[in-house]
Design a protein around this motif. Structure first.
Motif, PDB file in Angstrom:
ATOM      1  N   CYS A 172       0.839  -1.201   0.000  1.00 25.99           N
ATOM      2  CA  CYS A 172       0.000   0.000   0.000  1.00 25.99           C
ATOM      3  C   CYS A 172       0.878   1.257   0.000  1.00 25.99           C
ATOM      4  N   HIS A 229      -9.796  -1.598   1.397  1.00 28.83           N
ATOM      5  CA  HIS A 229      -9.549  -1.289   2.816  1.00 28.83           C
ATOM      6  C   HIS A 229     -10.909  -1.261   3.505  1.00 28.83           C
ATOM      7  N   ALA A 238      -8.354   2.211   0.102  1.00 29.75           N
ATOM      8  CA  ALA A 238      -7.227   2.957   0.676  1.00 29.75           C
ATOM      9  C   ALA A 238      -7.287   4.401   0.196  1.00 29.75           C
TER      10      ALA A 238
END
Length: 284
Positions: A172, A229, A238
């Motif tokens: 990420c 996420h 995310a």
């Protein structure tokens, strides 16, 4: 390469090795000034060295970039010394010894890059950021041009790590870094991993409006990656929050790196408090 200059900086003698080092015949250089054909920044550096040579201990050394007629770029180290006069009426002369240090310069640049790069994200590291931050604030105040700072933080990153694992967390951070790197492309700007999941960006000669557009591009770019996420509502992807602050010399009281950082960090806190996945500008 050995060169002798008269008191006006005109070449009187040039050794034959100029062909290999400079790509020029000695006869093409004799009678020409030391500054002939130099780029502006190189000439400034060499003028400073020659001025120090005239008033100092009589020895100077400098490193410059030279482009040969065939386009090859080389790095040259030159050591200059004043020659002792044989009698009081003789004008001062200077001898210079120049060598090609390109291989050493490339090796040193590679070492510097490794020392200043974050292993995970391949952005600059915090040590490099701190050094450049001070230099860029000084330059902005001297030139009276704006300098903007973006503080970027991955939203609910601890929850991401807890849910998907640290390896996924590393992926990420790499993805966020890639978006930052592909958005901030000017050579004079700085993108660095500041710590943990936080990234800092310095934008030279960039006012708050332009910096906000860049920050928004980064925010949208991260969201569009579509990285799952599930503990980051409402998007369940995310995302990042961005705090922006701008140093504007002559228009506000922010003139130091500490003050600029504090304002950007407070703006980042406000972005988090306002719901995350947004850009907040200090003072707006």
């Amino acid at each position: 390469l050995i060169t002798r200059f008269d008191e006006h900086g005109i070449r009187e003698y040039v050794s034959p090795s100029s062909i290999g080092i400079l790509g020029l015949e000695p006869e093409d250089l004799i009678g020409r000034s030391i500054f002939s054909g130099m780029a502006e920044d190189t000439e400034f550096l060499v003028r400073q060295a020659t001025e120090r040579l005239g008033s100092g201990p009589g020895h100077e050394k400098f490193l410059i970039r030279h482009v040969k007629p065939d386009g090859e770029e080389v790095w040259l180290e030159t050591a200059m010394s004043r020659l002792p006069a044989s009698h009081p009426a003789q004008a001062p002369r200077v001898v210079a010894i120049t060598r090609d240090v390109s291989r050493h310069k490339r090796a040193q640049d590679e070492l510097d890059l490794l020392a200043n790069t974050d292993d995970l994200t391949r952005l600059a590291n915090r040590r490099f950021f701190n050094a450049r931050f001070e230099a860029m604030v000084t330059a902005a105040n001297r030139s009276m041009t704006p300098l903007s700072l973006l503080m970027i933080d991955a939203d609910r990153f601890k929850l991401f790590n807890d849910t998907y694992g640290h390896a996924a967390g590393d992926d990420c951070l790499r993805a966020i870094a890639q978006v930052v790197r592909s958005t901030v492309i000017r050579p004079g700007d700085v993108c660095a991993r500041y710590g943990g999941e936080e990234v800092a960006v310095l934008l030279a000669a960039t006012d708050a409006k332009a910096a906000h557009a860049i920050a928004e591009s980064i925010r949208v770019g991260v969201e569009e990656i579509g990285l799952e996420h599930g503990r980051n509502p409402p998007s369940n992807r995310a995302t990042i929050s961005v705090g922006l602050a701008t140093l504007t010399p002559g228009q506000d009281l922010v003139t130091t790196s500490q003050a600029l950082f504090k304002r950007a960090d407070e703006a980042l806190y406000n972005a988090k408090a306002a719901g995350r996945n947004r850009v907040e500008t200090a003072g707006s």
